[in-house]
Design a protein around this motif. Structure first.
Motif, PDB file in Angstrom:
ATOM      1  N   GLU A  33      62.212  -5.248   4.167  1.00 22.20           N
ATOM      2  CA  GLU A  33      63.902  -4.865   4.186  1.00 22.20           C
ATOM      3  C   GLU A  33      64.292  -6.328   3.693  1.00 22.20           C
ATOM      4  N   GLU A  34      65.435  -6.299   2.599  1.00 19.24           N
ATOM      5  CA  GLU A  34      66.230  -6.950   2.915  1.00 19.24           C
ATOM      6  C   GLU A  34      67.023  -6.956   4.166  1.00 19.24           C
ATOM      7  N   LYS A  35      67.192  -8.211   4.375  1.00 18.18           N
ATOM      8  CA  LYS A  35      67.743  -8.677   5.467  1.00 18.18           C
ATOM      9  C   LYS A  35      68.369 -10.097   5.226  1.00 18.18           C
ATOM     10  N   PRO A  36      70.014 -10.700   5.797  1.00 18.23           N
ATOM     11  CA  PRO A  36      70.463 -11.861   5.782  1.00 18.23           C
ATOM     12  C   PRO A  36      69.247 -12.986   6.320  1.00 18.23           C
ATOM     13  N   ALA A  37      69.911 -14.410   6.048  1.00 20.87           N
ATOM     14  CA  ALA A  37      69.454 -15.359   6.622  1.00 20.87           C
ATOM     15  C   ALA A  37      69.589 -16.396   6.321  1.00 20.87           C
ATOM     16  N   PHE A  38      69.213 -17.165   6.659  1.00 23.78           N
ATOM     17  CA  PHE A  38      70.347 -19.723   6.553  1.00 23.78           C
ATOM     18  C   PHE A  38      68.773 -19.863   6.026  1.00 23.78           C
ATOM     19  N   ILE A  39      69.382 -20.737   5.362  1.00 24.09           N
ATOM     20  CA  ILE A  39      68.895 -22.143   5.055  1.00 24.09           C
ATOM     21  C   ILE A  39      68.545 -22.801   6.005  1.00 24.09           C
ATOM     22  N   SER A  40      67.479 -23.718   6.348  1.00 28.18           N
ATOM     23  CA  SER A  40      67.557 -24.728   7.830  1.00 28.18           C
ATOM     24  C   SER A  40      67.836 -25.549   7.099  1.00 28.18           C
ATOM     25  N   ASP A  41      68.118 -26.659   8.408  1.00 27.69           N
ATOM     26  CA  ASP A  41      69.442 -27.534   7.942  1.00 27.69           C
ATOM     27  C   ASP A  41      68.591 -28.927   6.915  1.00 27.69           C
ATOM     28  N   ALA A  42      68.352 -28.907   5.983  1.00 28.99           N
ATOM     29  CA  ALA A  42      67.482 -29.425   5.430  1.00 28.99           C
ATOM     30  C   ALA A  42      68.271 -30.096   4.581  1.00 28.99           C
ATOM     31  N   LEU A  43      67.711 -31.213   3.911  1.00 29.74           N
ATOM     32  CA  LEU A  43      68.772 -31.661   2.900  1.00 29.74           C
ATOM     33  C   LEU A  43      68.861 -30.962   2.014  1.00 29.74           C
ATOM     34  N   PHE A  44      68.169 -30.445   1.203  1.00 30.45           N
ATOM     35  CA  PHE A  44      68.124 -29.416  -0.398  1.00 30.45           C
ATOM     36  C   PHE A  44      66.586 -28.890   0.145  1.00 30.45           C
ATOM     37  N   VAL A  45      66.633 -27.717  -0.730  1.00 34.41           N
ATOM     38  CA  VAL A  45      65.891 -26.867  -1.123  1.00 34.41           C
ATOM     39  C   VAL A  45      65.244 -26.743  -2.544  1.00 34.41           C
ATOM     40  N   TYR A  46      64.564 -27.019  -3.466  1.00 31.20           N
ATOM     41  CA  TYR A  46      63.981 -26.850  -4.113  1.00 31.20           C
ATOM     42  C   TYR A  46      63.441 -25.154  -4.716  1.00 31.20           C
ATOM     43  N   LEU A  47      64.179 -24.580  -5.563  1.00 29.23           N
ATOM     44  CA  LEU A  47      63.679 -23.159  -5.876  1.00 29.23           C
ATOM     45  C   LEU A  47      62.853 -22.871  -7.339  1.00 29.23           C
ATOM     46  N   HIS A  48      61.884 -22.728  -6.998  1.00 28.25           N
ATOM     47  CA  HIS A  48      61.074 -22.098  -7.681  1.00 28.25           C
ATOM     48  C   HIS A  48      61.308 -21.028  -8.521  1.00 28.25           C
ATOM     49  N   SER A  49      60.456 -20.550  -9.623  1.00 28.06           N
ATOM     50  CA  SER A  49      61.013 -19.288 -10.357  1.00 28.06           C
ATOM     51  C   SER A  49      59.696 -18.325  -9.683  1.00 28.06           C
ATOM     52  N   GLY A  50      58.899 -18.490  -9.132  1.00 24.72           N
ATOM     53  CA  GLY A  50      57.795 -17.610  -8.505  1.00 24.72           C
ATOM     54  C   GLY A  50      57.284 -18.040  -6.868  1.00 24.72           C
ATOM     55  N   PRO A  51      56.135 -17.605  -6.276  1.00 24.52           N
ATOM     56  CA  PRO A  51      55.901 -17.643  -5.052  1.00 24.52           C
ATOM     57  C   PRO A  51      54.296 -19.200  -5.538  1.00 24.52           C
ATOM     58  N   GLN A  78      60.950 -14.809  -1.243  1.00 25.49           N
ATOM     59  CA  GLN A  78      62.059 -14.722  -2.805  1.00 25.49           C
ATOM     60  C   GLN A  78      63.632 -14.029  -1.630  1.00 25.49           C
ATOM     61  N   ILE A  79      64.312 -14.506  -2.735  1.00 23.54           N
ATOM     62  CA  ILE A  79      65.689 -14.620  -2.059  1.00 23.54           C
ATOM     63  C   ILE A  79      66.813 -14.923  -3.145  1.00 23.54           C
ATOM     64  N   ARG A  80      67.635 -13.588  -2.055  1.00 18.68           N
ATOM     65  CA  ARG A  80      68.693 -14.357  -3.488  1.00 18.68           C
ATOM     66  C   ARG A  80      70.034 -14.577  -3.197  1.00 18.68           C
ATOM     67  N   TYR A  81      70.836 -15.772  -3.886  1.00 18.90           N
ATOM     68  CA  TYR A  81      71.989 -16.245  -3.429  1.00 18.90           C
ATOM     69  C   TYR A  81      72.566 -15.875  -4.659  1.00 18.90           C
ATOM     70  N   ASP A  82      73.714 -17.429  -3.941  1.00 20.64           N
ATOM     71  CA  ASP A  82      75.448 -17.109  -5.123  1.00 20.64           C
ATOM     72  C   ASP A  82      75.424 -16.103  -5.907  1.00 20.64           C
ATOM     73  N   GLY A  83      75.769 -14.386  -5.334  1.00 23.90           N
ATOM     74  CA  GLY A  83      76.145 -13.447  -5.556  1.00 23.90           C
ATOM     75  C   GLY A  83      74.875 -12.626  -5.974  1.00 23.90           C
ATOM     76  N   ASP A  84      73.822 -12.750  -7.200  1.00 22.74           N
ATOM     77  CA  ASP A  84      72.575 -12.093  -7.593  1.00 22.74           C
ATOM     78  C   ASP A  84      72.375 -13.045  -8.461  1.00 22.74           C
ATOM     79  N   LYS A  85      71.685 -14.175  -7.433  1.00 28.21           N
ATOM     80  CA  LYS A  85      70.506 -15.615  -8.448  1.00 28.21           C
ATOM     81  C   LYS A  85      69.519 -14.949  -7.282  1.00 28.21           C
ATOM     82  N   THR A  86      68.210 -15.404  -8.044  1.00 25.09           N
ATOM     83  CA  THR A  86      67.533 -14.898  -7.530  1.00 25.09           C
ATOM     84  C   THR A  86      66.264 -16.571  -7.452  1.00 25.09           C
ATOM     85  N   GLY A  87      65.500 -16.405  -5.963  1.00 25.73           N
ATOM     86  CA  GLY A  87      64.273 -17.539  -6.917  1.00 25.73           C
ATOM     87  C   GLY A  87      63.438 -17.494  -5.708  1.00 25.73           C
ATOM     88  N   TRP A  88      62.288 -18.896  -5.534  1.00 21.79           N
ATOM     89  CA  TRP A  88      61.526 -18.491  -4.659  1.00 21.79           C
ATOM     90  C   TRP A  88      61.688 -19.861  -4.086  1.00 21.79           C
TER      91      TRP A  88
END
Length: 203
Positions: A33-51, A78-88
């Protein structure tokens, strides 16, 4: 005949297993199920178009940013961020509890809210102190006016007593009073004697 029976039985037996094996990934994917989550305290994380890393990079996401967890595939989610954007991105970068950045922002908001409430309370306290000081000043002014009125009353009372005493100590006032008393007796007594004589005659 036996071979035909055995082949039909095997088909009947393995057909549900085949259907379940084909539908299992879909059921497993739907069970997440979809559930709220957070990005861990890393500097930045790359998002990919697939897994996986073999998929192209579509962007980055900031540490501590709130996201929505959609599904997972092996070590990627797979996550959703900034409204309707998705990424892996790798699952290790996802936390279901707020990170330090988010907690710090929340604490800053609470501190700002409490400081605003404290400022409002300080203003209310200053207003109440001003009203209290005004009431105290009015009370002191009223007490001073009352004291002045009491002093004026005592002065007038003393002046009146002194005036009354000085009047009766004045010889002219005393003589006038004696003269007035004598005049009253002189007018009243003669009018009483004839009445007594007339009453004696009738007797």
């Amino acid at each position: 005949m036996f071979r035909l029976f055995r082949s039909s039985v095997s088909r009947i037996f393995f057909l549900p297993l085949l259907v379940m094996s084909l539908s299992w990934p879909l059921l497993a994917q739907q069970s997440v199920e979809e559930k709220p989550a957070f990005i861990s305290d890393a500097l930045f994380v790359y998002l990919h178009s697939g897994p996986g890393n073999q998929y192209r990079i579509i962007g980055t996401i900031n540490a501590g940013q709130q996201i929505t967890f959609l599904t997972e595939d092996n070590d990627y989610a797979q996550i959703r961020y900034d409204g309707d954007k998705t990424g892996w991105l790798p699952k290790e970068y996802i936390s279901f509890t707020p990170g330090l950045v988010t907690q710090l922002d929340t604490l800053n908001q609470r501190v700002n809210s409490q400081q605003l409430q404290l400022q409002q309370l300080e203003e209310e306290r200053n207003n109440l102190n001003s009203q209290l000081n005004s009431a105290i000043a009015e009370r002191e002014s009223a007490l001073e006016q009352l004291a002045q009125a009491n002093r004026a009353y005592e002065q007038l009372k003393g002046q009146l007593q002194a005036t009354q005493t000085s009047i009766w100590q004045n010889p002219m006032v005393i003589g006038s009073a004696i003269l007035l008393i004598g005049l009253i007796f002189g007018l009243v007594l003669p009018s009483l004697w004839p009445k007594r004589r007339d009453s004696e005659r009738w007797m």
